[in-house]
Design a protein around this motif. Sequence first.
Motif, mmCIF file in Angstrom:
data_model
loop_
_atom_site.group_PDB
_atom_site.id
_atom_site.type_symbol
_atom_site.label_atom_id
_atom_site.label_comp_id
_atom_site.label_asym_id
_atom_site.label_seq_id
_atom_site.Cartn_x
_atom_site.Cartn_y
_atom_site.Cartn_z
ATOM 1 N N LEU A 107 72.950 50.675 59.011
ATOM 2 C CA LEU A 107 73.994 50.222 58.034
ATOM 3 C C LEU A 107 75.348 50.604 58.684
ATOM 4 N N THR A 108 75.587 51.847 59.127
ATOM 5 C CA THR A 108 76.898 52.069 59.490
ATOM 6 C C THR A 108 77.043 51.416 60.904
ATOM 7 N N GLN A 109 75.989 50.965 61.685
ATOM 8 C CA GLN A 109 76.309 50.318 62.887
ATOM 9 C C GLN A 109 76.925 48.840 62.680
ATOM 10 N N LEU A 110 77.076 48.363 61.527
ATOM 11 C CA LEU A 110 77.806 47.299 61.214
ATOM 12 C C LEU A 110 79.239 47.398 61.233
ATOM 13 N N ALA A 111 79.822 48.772 61.388
ATOM 14 C CA ALA A 111 81.257 49.077 61.619
ATOM 15 C C ALA A 111 81.498 48.507 63.219
ATOM 16 N N ALA A 112 80.315 48.526 64.075
ATOM 17 C CA ALA A 112 80.593 47.984 65.352
ATOM 18 C C ALA A 112 81.308 46.626 65.335
ATOM 19 N N ALA A 113 81.194 45.783 64.161
ATOM 20 C CA ALA A 113 81.655 44.420 64.099
ATOM 21 C C ALA A 113 83.321 44.371 64.088
ATOM 22 N N LEU A 114 83.880 45.715 63.792
ATOM 23 C CA LEU A 114 85.259 45.923 63.735
ATOM 24 C C LEU A 114 85.943 45.956 65.039
ATOM 25 N N GLY A 115 84.898 46.340 66.085
ATOM 26 C CA GLY A 115 85.462 46.427 67.544
ATOM 27 C C GLY A 115 86.038 45.208 68.040
ATOM 28 N N PRO A 116 85.177 43.818 67.907
ATOM 29 C CA PRO A 116 86.222 42.712 68.405
ATOM 30 C C PRO A 116 87.329 42.250 67.631
ATOM 31 N N ALA A 117 87.407 42.702 66.477
ATOM 32 C CA ALA A 117 88.596 42.228 65.668
ATOM 33 C C ALA A 117 89.666 43.365 65.872
ATOM 34 N N VAL A 118 89.293 44.595 66.117
ATOM 35 C CA VAL A 118 90.541 45.434 66.754
ATOM 36 C C VAL A 118 90.902 44.846 68.237
ATOM 37 N N ALA A 119 89.997 44.374 68.961
ATOM 38 C CA ALA A 119 90.471 44.110 70.348
ATOM 39 C C ALA A 119 91.335 42.788 70.255
ATOM 40 N N GLY A 120 90.860 41.715 69.238
ATOM 41 C CA GLY A 120 91.865 40.607 69.024
ATOM 42 C C GLY A 120 93.274 40.898 68.799
ATOM 43 N N LEU A 121 93.208 41.852 67.773
ATOM 44 C CA LEU A 121 94.783 42.346 67.467
ATOM 45 C C LEU A 121 95.467 42.876 68.421
ATOM 46 N N MET A 122 94.769 43.457 69.116
ATOM 47 C CA MET A 122 95.282 44.229 70.473
ATOM 48 C C MET A 122 95.934 43.075 71.219
ATOM 49 N N LEU A 123 95.335 42.168 71.608
ATOM 50 C CA LEU A 123 95.355 41.011 72.485
ATOM 51 C C LEU A 123 96.694 40.010 72.032
ATOM 52 N N ASP A 124 96.744 40.133 70.829
ATOM 53 C CA ASP A 124 98.164 39.272 70.356
ATOM 54 C C ASP A 124 99.278 40.044 70.417
ATOM 55 N N ARG A 125 99.202 41.551 70.715
ATOM 56 C CA ARG A 125 100.441 42.191 70.969
ATOM 57 C C ARG A 125 100.483 42.668 72.283
ATOM 58 N N LEU A 126 99.307 43.069 73.000
ATOM 59 C CA LEU A 126 99.339 43.464 74.219
ATOM 60 C C LEU A 126 98.791 42.735 75.320
ATOM 61 N N SER A 127 99.006 43.098 76.670
ATOM 62 C CA SER A 127 98.196 42.518 77.723
ATOM 63 C C SER A 127 96.661 42.924 77.733
ATOM 64 N N GLY A 128 95.918 42.306 78.286
ATOM 65 C CA GLY A 128 94.354 42.690 78.496
ATOM 66 C C GLY A 128 94.337 44.241 79.152
ATOM 67 N N GLY A 129 95.148 44.545 80.153
ATOM 68 C CA GLY A 129 95.127 45.513 80.732
ATOM 69 C C GLY A 129 95.514 46.721 79.806
ATOM 70 N N ALA A 130 96.743 46.535 78.909
ATOM 71 C CA ALA A 130 96.989 47.586 78.103
ATOM 72 C C ALA A 130 95.912 47.885 76.976
ATOM 73 N N SER A 131 95.573 46.821 76.548
ATOM 74 C CA SER A 131 94.229 46.940 75.577
ATOM 75 C C SER A 131 93.316 47.813 76.140
ATOM 76 N N LEU A 132 92.894 47.618 77.216
ATOM 77 C CA LEU A 132 91.902 48.254 78.042
ATOM 78 C C LEU A 132 92.200 49.830 78.101
ATOM 79 N N LEU A 133 93.405 50.006 78.137
ATOM 80 C CA LEU A 133 94.031 51.389 78.257
ATOM 81 C C LEU A 133 93.988 52.118 77.101
ATOM 82 N N VAL A 134 93.875 51.437 75.987
ATOM 83 C CA VAL A 134 93.937 51.701 74.653
ATOM 84 C C VAL A 134 92.560 52.304 74.359
#
Length: 415
Positions: free
Chosen positions: A335-362
């Motif tokens: 059940l708690t592994q469903l939190a993994a679905a937040l990973g792509p959402a967080v990554a998508g938000l980062m890409l709106d504001r940061l470059s791909g390289g900077a997002s990977l650094l985060v």
Amino acid sequence: MSIGNGLSQVGTGAAGMVLPLVVLRSTGSTLWVGAVEAVWAASVGLACVPAGPIVDRFDRLTVLLICDAGRALASTALALASLGGRPPVWILLSAGVVLGFLGAPSNAAVLASLRRLVPGSRLSTAVSVTLGRIQAASLIGPIVGGFLFGVSPSVPFWFDACSFVMSGVCVFAVRGSLRAATPPAGSGFLSDLTAGFRFVWRERLLRICLLTTVALGLILQGILLLVIMVNAQRGTSGPSVGLIVAAATGGALVGTVLAPIAGDRFPPVRLVTGATAVTGCLVLVMAAAGDRIVLAALLALAMVVMSIAGSVLTTARLLRTPDGFQGRVNSVFNLTQLAAALGPAVAGLMLDRLSGGASLLVFAGLLWALTLLLTRLKVPAAESPDPDAPAHGGRVSEAAAGSPDPDAPAHGGRA
């Protein structure tokens, strides 16, 4: 039973791959594609809650047989409805609910049965085989599904139905009973639903495993999306993206093969701590890499390392959990592994504001933060296996590790 379960997972992967294509052909609407996919995913998530009590209360072989039979019927209904090429949406939604709700208790029953079917000294190998089978199915299933879809839209669903029949035959061939050694007392189903959460909360090692599982699931899913999106922004082709996904899946498969060897040599907590640190370094290099082949290779290495860590965490969890709580504890983790679905959402938000390289650094920073947290977490010997002693794959007995008696409820009762 292992062979049958592997076949059913390949069938599920094949059907899951063609499902969006069938929905799109039937409705012509991407909105319906998302709706059907969401219903299937939500069914699995909701079913994780009651799956644990069901697996702990009833014979796990019976649970597996019922789940295989129900899913075979649902897949047959999908196959029949797809013969004309345009199955009604209500059939797709109904079959999705059935497949989702029956998939969760089936998966929980398979994992909960490992301690009954496999000697403790070989449990780490059994866990690796089980997880490796899932990774292999996720790699092979879509390929099979794509080929069968080219023959006819209904064929992948016929294949899925046959895979469940074969799985049921293999389960039926298992002799004896896999009922929990200490089934839950008659405390009511609602109490059983929360018993797994209470048990995990009381066990320090399980809390650490849960924290790490949730964090790694979120981080790894985010990294995978970032790598795909970075390549897409550079104008790479569809096959290149497929190469990245295949590299990640292949790396995870290799990691499950190597996990028993690593588990023999390193304590679980120390191994996972090292894995997060190493993966953070690999993600740091990804941020500077420009070639898609290099990115795919680095991602594959990261998945090897993290797959080893995930397999070791699963083994530690199974060893720490009494037989009568296996299903409910597994449900908590699923059940708690469903939190993994937040990973792509967080990554998508980062890409709106940061470059791909900077997002990977985060994300590399998140991995190092998790590493630092794990180095500061202590697991008292009175509560859980000594983190400085080898895992069970290292031939330490459960008694020596301080794990609960698998034939008695933990903490004097109903968790």
